[in-house]
Every structure is written in structure tokens, then in C-alpha cells.
Design a protein around this motif. Structure first.
Motif, mmCIF file in Angstrom:
data_model
loop_
_atom_site.group_PDB
_atom_site.id
_atom_site.type_symbol
_atom_site.label_atom_id
_atom_site.label_comp_id
_atom_site.label_asym_id
_atom_site.label_seq_id
_atom_site.Cartn_x
_atom_site.Cartn_y
_atom_site.Cartn_z
ATOM 1 N N GLY A 174 8.226 1.610 -8.176
ATOM 2 C CA GLY A 174 8.637 1.613 -6.779
ATOM 3 C C GLY A 174 7.524 2.156 -5.917
ATOM 4 O O GLY A 174 6.558 2.745 -6.412
ATOM 5 N N VAL A 175 7.650 1.963 -4.618
ATOM 6 C CA VAL A 175 6.613 2.395 -3.673
ATOM 7 C C VAL A 175 7.177 3.457 -2.750
ATOM 8 O O VAL A 175 8.282 3.314 -2.219
ATOM 9 C CB VAL A 175 6.071 1.197 -2.856
ATOM 10 N N ILE A 176 6.414 4.535 -2.560
ATOM 11 C CA ILE A 176 6.818 5.645 -1.710
ATOM 12 C C ILE A 176 6.131 5.521 -0.357
ATOM 13 O O ILE A 176 4.899 5.384 -0.281
ATOM 14 C CB ILE A 176 6.456 6.996 -2.360
ATOM 15 N N ALA A 177 6.898 5.579 0.701
ATOM 16 C CA ALA A 177 6.352 5.443 2.049
ATOM 17 C C ALA A 177 5.529 6.674 2.428
ATOM 18 O O ALA A 177 5.738 7.783 1.907
ATOM 19 C CB ALA A 177 7.485 5.247 3.059
ATOM 20 N N ALA A 178 4.599 6.481 3.343
ATOM 21 C CA ALA A 178 3.780 7.582 3.843
ATOM 22 C C ALA A 178 4.671 8.640 4.486
ATOM 23 O O ALA A 178 5.664 8.324 5.136
ATOM 24 C CB ALA A 178 2.770 7.059 4.858
ATOM 25 N N ASP A 186 19.169 12.881 -9.600
ATOM 26 C CA ASP A 186 20.496 12.422 -10.019
ATOM 27 C C ASP A 186 20.899 13.242 -11.243
ATOM 28 O O ASP A 186 20.189 13.275 -12.235
ATOM 29 C CB ASP A 186 20.525 10.919 -10.299
ATOM 30 N N PRO A 187 22.015 13.950 -11.166
ATOM 31 C CA PRO A 187 22.400 14.891 -12.223
ATOM 32 C C PRO A 187 23.026 14.176 -13.415
ATOM 33 O O PRO A 187 24.243 14.118 -13.561
ATOM 34 C CB PRO A 187 23.400 15.818 -11.527
ATOM 35 N N THR A 188 22.194 13.617 -14.273
ATOM 36 C CA THR A 188 22.673 12.859 -15.432
ATOM 37 C C THR A 188 22.941 13.827 -16.579
ATOM 38 O O THR A 188 23.811 14.679 -16.468
ATOM 39 C CB THR A 188 21.670 11.760 -15.806
ATOM 40 N N ALA A 196 0.844 -1.196 0.000
ATOM 41 C CA ALA A 196 0.000 0.000 0.000
ATOM 42 C C ALA A 196 0.877 1.244 0.000
ATOM 43 O O ALA A 196 1.971 1.263 0.545
ATOM 44 C CB ALA A 196 -0.904 -0.010 1.229
ATOM 45 N N GLY A 197 0.378 2.304 -0.626
ATOM 46 C CA GLY A 197 1.109 3.563 -0.661
ATOM 47 C C GLY A 197 1.166 4.128 -2.061
ATOM 48 O O GLY A 197 0.639 3.545 -3.016
ATOM 49 N N LYS A 198 1.812 5.285 -2.206
ATOM 50 C CA LYS A 198 1.965 5.892 -3.523
ATOM 51 C C LYS A 198 2.964 5.086 -4.352
ATOM 52 O O LYS A 198 3.942 4.572 -3.833
ATOM 53 C CB LYS A 198 2.447 7.334 -3.389
ATOM 54 N N VAL A 199 2.709 5.023 -5.651
ATOM 55 C CA VAL A 199 3.571 4.279 -6.564
ATOM 56 C C VAL A 199 4.334 5.259 -7.443
ATOM 57 O O VAL A 199 3.756 6.208 -7.987
ATOM 58 C CB VAL A 199 2.748 3.311 -7.433
ATOM 59 N N ALA A 200 5.635 5.049 -7.576
ATOM 60 C CA ALA A 200 6.460 5.813 -8.509
ATOM 61 C C ALA A 200 6.705 4.951 -9.742
ATOM 62 O O ALA A 200 6.961 3.754 -9.626
ATOM 63 C CB ALA A 200 7.787 6.197 -7.864
ATOM 64 N N VAL A 243 16.595 2.614 -11.650
ATOM 65 C CA VAL A 243 16.549 2.479 -10.187
ATOM 66 C C VAL A 243 16.737 3.846 -9.530
ATOM 67 O O VAL A 243 16.003 4.223 -8.600
ATOM 68 C CB VAL A 243 17.632 1.487 -9.708
ATOM 69 N N ASN A 244 17.697 4.615 -10.013
ATOM 70 C CA ASN A 244 17.977 5.916 -9.408
ATOM 71 C C ASN A 244 16.859 6.919 -9.656
ATOM 72 O O ASN A 244 16.546 7.737 -8.789
ATOM 73 C CB ASN A 244 19.308 6.458 -9.920
ATOM 74 N N ASP A 245 16.250 6.867 -10.845
ATOM 75 C CA ASP A 245 15.127 7.770 -11.111
ATOM 76 C C ASP A 245 13.986 7.515 -10.136
ATOM 77 O O ASP A 245 13.328 8.451 -9.667
ATOM 78 C CB ASP A 245 14.639 7.591 -12.551
ATOM 79 N N LEU A 246 13.725 6.253 -9.827
ATOM 80 C CA LEU A 246 12.699 5.928 -8.834
ATOM 81 C C LEU A 246 13.116 6.398 -7.451
ATOM 82 O O LEU A 246 12.317 6.990 -6.704
ATOM 83 C CB LEU A 246 12.442 4.417 -8.815
ATOM 84 N N ALA A 247 14.360 6.144 -7.095
ATOM 85 C CA ALA A 247 14.834 6.487 -5.746
ATOM 86 C C ALA A 247 14.791 7.986 -5.501
ATOM 87 O O ALA A 247 14.598 8.429 -4.358
ATOM 88 C CB ALA A 247 16.256 5.962 -5.553
ATOM 89 N N MET A 248 14.939 8.801 -6.549
ATOM 90 C CA MET A 248 14.941 10.250 -6.352
ATOM 91 C C MET A 248 13.585 10.787 -5.907
ATOM 92 O O MET A 248 13.479 11.922 -5.441
ATOM 93 C CB MET A 248 15.385 10.966 -7.630
ATOM 94 N N SER A 249 12.544 9.993 -6.030
ATOM 95 C CA SER A 249 11.234 10.377 -5.497
ATOM 96 C C SER A 249 11.061 9.893 -4.062
ATOM 97 O O SER A 249 10.021 10.149 -3.447
ATOM 98 C CB SER A 249 10.115 9.775 -6.364
ATOM 99 N N GLY A 250 12.074 9.201 -3.543
ATOM 100 C CA GLY A 250 11.960 8.592 -2.226
ATOM 101 C C GLY A 250 11.384 7.199 -2.261
ATOM 102 O O GLY A 250 11.130 6.593 -1.213
ATOM 103 N N ALA A 251 11.174 6.669 -3.469
ATOM 104 C CA ALA A 251 10.560 5.348 -3.607
ATOM 105 C C ALA A 251 11.575 4.231 -3.373
ATOM 106 O O ALA A 251 12.772 4.400 -3.621
ATOM 107 C CB ALA A 251 9.952 5.184 -5.000
ATOM 108 N N THR A 252 11.077 3.101 -2.924
ATOM 109 C CA THR A 252 11.856 1.870 -2.881
ATOM 110 C C THR A 252 11.624 1.133 -4.196
ATOM 111 O O THR A 252 10.512 0.668 -4.462
ATOM 112 C CB THR A 252 11.423 0.971 -1.718
ATOM 113 N N PRO A 253 12.620 1.037 -5.083
ATOM 114 C CA PRO A 253 12.417 0.356 -6.366
ATOM 115 C C PRO A 253 12.136 -1.136 -6.163
ATOM 116 O O PRO A 253 12.795 -1.787 -5.353
ATOM 117 C CB PRO A 253 13.751 0.571 -7.092
#
Length: 339
Positions: free
Chosen positions: A151-155, A222-224, A50-54, A81-91
Motif C-alpha cells: 500500500g501507499v502512505i500519503a505525505a 487492529d487488535p487480532t 509516489a510516496g512511502k510504501v507499506a 488489508v487491515n495491517d496495511l491500513a493501520m499504517s495509514g496506507a491505501t492498500p
């Protein structure tokens, strides 16, 4: 009987017949086998917490496909993976799409797949669906890869480039321009006393540590392509704030700086594939910095500047001489096909 023991990619590998099945069964499934992928459906059926999805997607067309410190395979996995993580999501899950050129070496393809397998394991993600197409010779450059991820973003986590406020500190996880210079020196056949290696790496575990220190991180990226300069300009324009950085605090390795100077390239504009930039409330900056330094990919993390209420929408750098100069968006790509 037709020949099936090929050493290079054939058009038939993308035709959906026996050679297509052989490519999947002999090359791809052994690298990424899991319950969802092994079904070989036209889609993956997944269970999400459950939670927001990235959700993110990216396509990788780097040339050359093998470069010091990495290759197109781990670059594709780490990039999404890094693009997802930059939203705070767990990929959690990735899809992979291959476009292969007729005549591309199957040995090289296997090498790319092994690299992708290792990168996925290191990031803790699973490849659950994908596709392969073959195009005629000279229709693409050996191999192009598309990866999409979920990925899923925690509350309680709300990270966006629109969240910056004056007083925020700007943190970066390590030295700049290594990926772009690694690809460029390999492509141009340049050599230096020390080999410049790409920094391609998964940053999701570092982000977990940062969020454990505080969920109040305002922005991450991530500064690509376009490097640090582009990322900071996007932050400033999206949040309608100013950003000031200090040249003496921006980390660039001596060998990388030397390569940039020789080629006439500003390291602020060169792509990175294993670094992140974060905007953090001033009172949380030390805790986040300590969390970054506790991760192997953030040992050289530092504070390089702050968000201001002046020069709205602009990035300014104080030089080592004490003067200020505007760090603008690049007009185009300094280094083509680096990711």
C-alpha cells in the motif's frame, strides 16, 4: 489417459503440470483476473504512486476454515488489508500463497476463493501474484493461506506505536471478542440463543475517513491475536507511556460476554478481525470519532481511555467498582488457531 476430473485436491495439482494449470485457469484466474495476474509471470510488475510504501505479510491457519460470519478466505484478505491500513496506507496489491492438503475438497476450495474475491472487491485491492503448493494428507489442515500486501502512505501521515504521548485518547471502533468467540463456539459445537458472528471486515475505508478528519493520528493497530490487552501493552511499551482504560466504556456485546464468562476467558484478550484501536491527540478525538462512526464498520466507535505519564509501560483498567487492576500481556494463546 490420466483422470483429470477430480473432486478433491491431488498431489499433481501442486506439481506444475496439467493439473496445476487447470487449478489456476479454472479456479483462481476467474476469481482474481486482472492485467498483472493474467500474465502468469513469476512476479507482478506494478506501477506505484509516489510516496512511502507499506508492505505486510501474514499467514492464516484458522480451524475450522468456515465459521459464523466468515471463513479463512475473507479472513486472509481482510487481515493483510487491515495491517496495511493501520499504517495509514491505501492498500493496492496483494499476493496469495496456498498450501493445500491432498484430498481437500475442490468445492470447498472454490467456496474459499469466492469469499476472497468478494473481500478483495470490498477492500478495493487486486490480487496480482501468487503460488500454490500441495502437501500430503495429514501434512496440513485442509488449507493454509499466506497473503502479502503493498500500500501507499500519503505525505504527512506518520503512524507508529512509538508516537503516543500523555493526553492522547484511546479510541476503539466497536465491540470486542466477536471473531475469537465465533471461531471457538463453532469449533467446540457450542450454541447460544443468538449466533455469535465473526467481525472480519476491511477497515481501509474507515481509516481514509479518519485521516481525512486529521492526519495527526499517532498510532493505530487492529487488535487480532492477544486482543485489546496485547495491543495496548505494545503501545505503552513502545512509547514508554502509561495507558488507562475504563471497564464501563469498553464495548462487549452481552452474548459475547456471556460466552467468554462460560469459557473462563477475558474478552480483553480475545482476537478481533474487524476492529481497530487508535491513539489520537485529545483535541482531535471528537473529529476522529465522528469519522469512525460515519463508516459502517465503526458505528459503535467510542473512547475507552487515555495515555498517561504514570505507570510507564503498563496498562491499567479502572473497574466498574472504581478499583484499578493491571492489564498485562498474556503469557500464551488463550484460543489457538483463530486466524
Amino acid at each position: 489417459m490420466p483422470i483429470i476430473n477430480h473432486q478433491t485436491v491431488q498431489m499433481a495439482h501442486g506439481a506444475g503440470g496439467k493439473l496445476s494449470a487447470e487449478l489456476i485457469e479454472k479456479f483462481i484466474l476467474p476469481r482474481f483476473a486482472n492485467e498483472a495476474l493474467n500474465r502468469l509471470e513469476d512476479q507482478a510488475t506494478l506501477a506505484l504512486p509516489a510516496g512511502k510504501v507499506a508492505f505486510s505479510t501474514d499467514t492464516f491457519v484458522v480451524s475450522p476454515i468456515f465459521f459464523p460470519g466468515g471463513d479463512i478466505g475473507d479472513l486472509a484478505i481482510n487481515g493483510t488489508v487491515n495491517d496495511l491500513a493501520m499504517s495509514g496506507a491505501t492498500p493496492l496489491y496483494l499476493s496469495v500463497g496456498f498450501v493445500l492438503e491432498e484430498g481437500f475438497s475442490l468445492e470447498a476450495f472454490h467456496r474459499v476463493l469466492i469469499s476472497m474475491e468478494n473481500a478483495a472487491k470490498n477492500a478495493g485491492v487486486r490480487v496480482v501474484t501468487g503460488d500454490t503448493k500441495v502437501v500430503g494428507k495429514n501434512s496440513c489442515d485442509k488449507i493454509f493461506i499466506n497473503t502479502s500486501g503493498i500500500g501507499v502512505i500519503a505525505a504527512g501521515v506518520s503512524i507508529s506505536c512509538k508516537n503516543l504521548v500523555p493526553g492522547d485518547k484511546i479510541l476503539i471502533s466497536g465491540s470486542l471478542a466477536e471473531h475469537g468467540m465465533a471461531v471457538m463456539t463453532k469449533r467446540e459445537g457450542l450454541s447460544f440463543q443468538s449466533e455469535i458472528l465473526s467481525d472480519t471486515a476491511p477497515l481501509c475505508k474507515m481509516v481514509e475517513k479518519m485521516l481525512a478528519a486529521t492526519p495527526e493520528i499517532h498510532a493505530m493497530r487492529d487488535p487480532t491475536r492477544g486482543g485489546l490487552a496485547t495491543t495496548l501493552n505494545e503501545f505503552a511499551k513502545s512509547s514508554q507511556v502509561g495507558i488507562k482504560i475504563y471497564e464501563e466504556k469498553v464495548p462487549v456485546r452481552d452474548d459475547v460476554r456471556g460466552a467468554c464468562e462460560m469459557l473462563g476467558i477475558d474478552p480483553l484478550y480475545v482476537a478481533n478481525e474487524g476492529k481497530l484501536v487508535a491513539a489520537v491527540p485529545a483535541e482531535k478525538a471528537d473529529a476522529v470519532l465522528a469519522a469512525m462512526r460515519a463508516d459502517k464498520f465503526g458505528e459503535a466507535a467510542c473512547i475507552v481511555g487515555e495515555v498517561t505519564s504514570s505507570h510507564t509501560g503498563m496498562v491499567v483498567m479502572q473497574t466498574r467498582l472504581g478499583a484499578n487492576r493491571i492489564v498485562d500481556m498474556p503469557l500464551g494463546e488463550q484460543l489457538p488457531r483463530i486466524c
